[in-house]
Design a protein around this motif. Sequence first.
Motif, PDB file in Angstrom:
ATOM      1  N   LYS A 260       1.554  58.031 -21.826  1.00 14.97           N
ATOM      2  CA  LYS A 260       2.498  59.148 -21.902  1.00 14.97           C
ATOM      3  C   LYS A 260       3.346  59.044 -23.160  1.00 14.97           C
ATOM      4  CE  LYS A 260       5.960  61.629 -19.245  1.00 14.97           C
ATOM      5  NZ  LYS A 260       6.811  61.681 -18.087  1.00 14.97           N
TER       6      LYS A 260
ATOM      7  N   GLY B  41       2.565  61.803 -15.458  1.00 15.35           N
ATOM      8  CA  GLY B  41       1.725  60.644 -15.190  1.00 15.35           C
ATOM      9  C   GLY B  41       1.582  60.369 -13.706  1.00 15.35           C
TER      10      GLY B  41
ATOM     11  N   VAL C  77      -0.233  54.169 -17.662  1.00 14.57           N
ATOM     12  CA  VAL C  77       0.158  55.586 -17.678  1.00 14.57           C
ATOM     13  C   VAL C  77       1.410  55.794 -18.526  1.00 14.57           C
ATOM     14  CG1 VAL C  77       1.059  57.476 -16.251  1.00 14.57           C
ATOM     15  CG2 VAL C  77      -0.975  56.251 -15.549  1.00 14.57           C
ATOM     16  N   ASN C  78       2.402  54.926 -18.363  1.00 14.49           N
ATOM     17  CA  ASN C  78       3.628  55.072 -19.145  1.00 14.49           C
ATOM     18  C   ASN C  78       3.369  54.903 -20.637  1.00 14.49           C
ATOM     19  OD1 ASN C  78       5.262  55.647 -16.936  1.00 14.49           O
ATOM     20  ND2 ASN C  78       5.702  53.492 -16.555  1.00 14.49           N
TER      21      ASN C  78
ATOM     22  N   CYS D 294      -4.172  57.178 -13.941  1.00 14.59           N
ATOM     23  CA  CYS D 294      -4.851  55.885 -13.982  1.00 14.59           C
ATOM     24  C   CYS D 294      -5.210  55.537 -12.549  1.00 14.59           C
ATOM     25  CB  CYS D 294      -3.943  54.816 -14.587  1.00 14.59           C
ATOM     26  SG  CYS D 294      -4.770  53.216 -14.792  1.00 14.59           S
TER      27      CYS D 294
ATOM     28  N   LEU E  20      -1.834  62.881 -16.816  1.00  9.94           N
ATOM     29  CA  LEU E  20      -2.474  61.605 -17.101  1.00  9.94           C
ATOM     30  C   LEU E  20      -2.584  60.840 -15.794  1.00  9.94           C
ATOM     31  CD1 LEU E  20      -0.399  60.538 -20.249  1.00  9.94           C
ATOM     32  CD2 LEU E  20      -2.673  61.592 -20.213  1.00  9.94           C
TER      33      LEU E  20
END
Length: 146
Positions: free
Chosen positions: A76, A89, A72-73, A37, A35
């Motif tokens: 996730k 991430g 991102v967190n 960002c 992932l």
Amino acid sequence: MFKKILVAVDGSKSSFKAMDKAIELQKLMEAEIYLICVYKHHSLFEASMSIERPEGMDIPDKALSEYAKDVVNHAKGVAEEKGAVKVRGFVKAGRPSSVLVKFAEEKGVDLIVVGTRGTHSDKDGMLLGSVSHRVASKAKCPVLIV
């Protein structure tokens, strides 16, 4: 078939739909999901702002970086709740389309998954969002636009 899937997340509904599709593919292929960002890097001129900042106010890059980490967190966590495993991430600064393509090449990504947003803001993105359009045209691996 796909061992590494890169998913661009920006907190939008479109990016979470893209992530959902990547999770489906992961379950079929046991792939690793990356992932990412990407936030727009500000020049020193932009970051300096022409007015004095209140004490404790972050420069734009720092604030955007922190927000991107939160995105991102969160993504996730949502991915793991939906059964995704092997999820990593990343946060990067720069022009999103360029960063996505370069990151995919550096990490040996087999598939890039991005969301689309209908936009009429530029002639290149009449049906696709400008980022998804640029990634699809520049990536050296397959791109799935959700």
